[in-house]
Write a protein that holds these residues in place. Sequence first.
Motif, PDB file in Angstrom:
ATOM      1  N   LYS A 183       0.745  -1.314  -0.046  1.00 37.23           N
ATOM      2  CA  LYS A 183      -0.116   0.169  -0.020  1.00 37.23           C
ATOM      3  C   LYS A 183       0.847   1.232  -0.161  1.00 37.23           C
ATOM      4  N   GLN A 184       2.011   1.280   0.895  1.00 35.11           N
ATOM      5  CA  GLN A 184       2.707   2.581   0.788  1.00 35.11           C
ATOM      6  C   GLN A 184       3.810   2.573   0.010  1.00 35.11           C
ATOM      7  N   GLY A 185       4.280   1.413  -0.828  1.00 33.21           N
ATOM      8  CA  GLY A 185       5.534   1.642  -1.805  1.00 33.21           C
ATOM      9  C   GLY A 185       6.583   1.565  -0.512  1.00 33.21           C
ATOM     10  N   GLY A 186       6.594   1.081   0.373  1.00 31.01           N
ATOM     11  CA  GLY A 186       7.895   0.682   1.236  1.00 31.01           C
ATOM     12  C   GLY A 186       7.323   0.654   2.680  1.00 31.01           C
ATOM     13  N   LEU A 187       8.107   0.268   3.496  1.00 31.40           N
ATOM     14  CA  LEU A 187       7.738   0.266   4.886  1.00 31.40           C
ATOM     15  C   LEU A 187       9.163   0.441   5.836  1.00 31.40           C
ATOM     16  N   ARG A 188       8.873   1.460   6.964  1.00 27.29           N
ATOM     17  CA  ARG A 188       9.764   1.783   7.993  1.00 27.29           C
ATOM     18  C   ARG A 188       9.713   0.912   9.227  1.00 27.29           C
ATOM     19  N   LEU A 189      10.557   0.655  10.092  1.00 29.78           N
ATOM     20  CA  LEU A 189      10.640   0.039  11.239  1.00 29.78           C
ATOM     21  C   LEU A 189       9.423   0.427  12.068  1.00 29.78           C
ATOM     22  N   ALA A 190       9.459   1.775  12.346  1.00 30.45           N
ATOM     23  CA  ALA A 190       8.404   2.260  13.034  1.00 30.45           C
ATOM     24  C   ALA A 190       7.031   1.944  12.694  1.00 30.45           C
ATOM     25  N   GLN A 191       6.763   1.810  11.468  1.00 28.11           N
ATOM     26  CA  GLN A 191       5.492   1.341  11.027  1.00 28.11           C
ATOM     27  C   GLN A 191       5.395  -0.169  11.281  1.00 28.11           C
ATOM     28  N   ALA A 192       6.337  -0.812  11.366  1.00 31.73           N
ATOM     29  CA  ALA A 192       6.165  -2.436  11.369  1.00 31.73           C
ATOM     30  C   ALA A 192       5.653  -2.535  12.785  1.00 31.73           C
ATOM     31  N   ARG A 193       6.411  -1.695  13.746  1.00 34.72           N
ATOM     32  CA  ARG A 193       6.228  -1.899  15.294  1.00 34.72           C
ATOM     33  C   ARG A 193       4.902  -1.630  15.512  1.00 34.72           C
ATOM     34  N   ALA A 194       4.114  -0.600  14.872  1.00 43.09           N
ATOM     35  CA  ALA A 194       2.910  -0.221  15.051  1.00 43.09           C
ATOM     36  C   ALA A 194       1.850  -1.118  14.641  1.00 43.09           C
TER      37      ALA A 194
END
Length: 443
Positions: A407-418
């Motif tokens: 959906k976002q075209g990429g993922l950050r660690l903070a988003q994964a933890r959320a």
Amino acid sequence: MDRLGSFSNDPSDKPPCRGCSSYLMEPYIKCAECGPPPFFLCLQCFTRGFEYKKHQSDHTYEIMTSDFPVLDPSWTAQEEMALLEAVMDCGFGNWQDVANQMCTKTKEECEKHYMKHFINNPLFASTLLNLKQAEEAKTADTAIPFHSADDPPRPTFDSLLSRDMAGYMPARADFIEEFDNYAEWDLRDIDFVEDDSDILHALKMAVVDIYHSRLKERQRRKKIIRDHGLINLRKFQLMERRYPKEVQDLYETMRRFARIVGPVEHDKFIESHALEFELRREIKRLQEYRTAGITNFCSARTYDHLKKTREEERLKRTMLSEVLQYIQDSSACQQWLRRQADIDSGLTPSIPMASNSGRRSAPPLNLTGLPGTEKLNEKEKELCQMVRLVPGAYLEYKSALLNECNKQGGLRLAQARALIKIDVNKTRKIYDFLIREGYITKA
């Protein structure tokens, strides 16, 4: 000239007698020279020589009755039709209700006859309506038994054990949801009538043949479950875990072939392999004694005691294990290298290593028998073992991260933890693994 035929078992489905207009009861007479429409007479009108228009009393006739054996000498054609109608009304497997509706046969007789002549009969491989004489068949398969030794014998509905047992109902020896559960839907609107064309009749017969093959597959799967004792999955998994890990791996690999060789042969193969594994391990131990120069078992016991002491001393040296815990941390690796250089030069180490509060890391998780293990590749299995994460939870977390990344075209660690509400260290390891293997990309 006398010839035999049959009609439906329901009197209302037959045309009335042309002489007295009463409902025809078997046996009755059909004129072979009059028709169409067919000319029927009851026995009373036939014996008094009833004649009507073109029909004469000296015409050839047929005796219409279903009081003759078809598939089994002890079953008449009328009882065969009554059995099929009762199964259609009460449902397959409800043999007590079928017997109550038939009134002339017991529950066991109905089940045995239906399974023998309508499910396992090789003469019906091409059609269910083939009325040739049936050959002797093997003993019919009954419903899956549930032995009283199994614990518990009757789990409550929608309980965890009930779900583990695939919705098995011991009181009915059946499952809440069958394999190919909606197979009967293809037959619900089929009706064989005399006005059907040859093509339409052949099409209906093909649909019946397909349904028959699906019923056979359902019975085959039930037989595999019964023969291998797979109803109580939890008990089956406990039996698996009594083997060493090497034998468990073979057990997992050979499980798909168990339905081919049968339960006894499969168990013999696994047990023989387990015995072979024990013999090989004993031979290796004896070879180790010989290499060490040991010639008697008294010396072997002393050797085992000293070996165990050496292993315990080696485990106390935690320096390498500490580095392995921080192998991805470059600063931790640099600290270990400096400390090792100080030790090699005879100096006291000046840089203390980072500790983990004095706690020893937990052993890897054993994935044997856990649901979802077969869906993982080798790297994913290794990750779940080290992170101590069950395969089912890992697959859910992986799916959630992949969907968010798409959906976002990429993922950050903070988003994964959320997204994943678990230990942050486990989340980071999962995130780094998916990045490294190319499943997701960094934002």
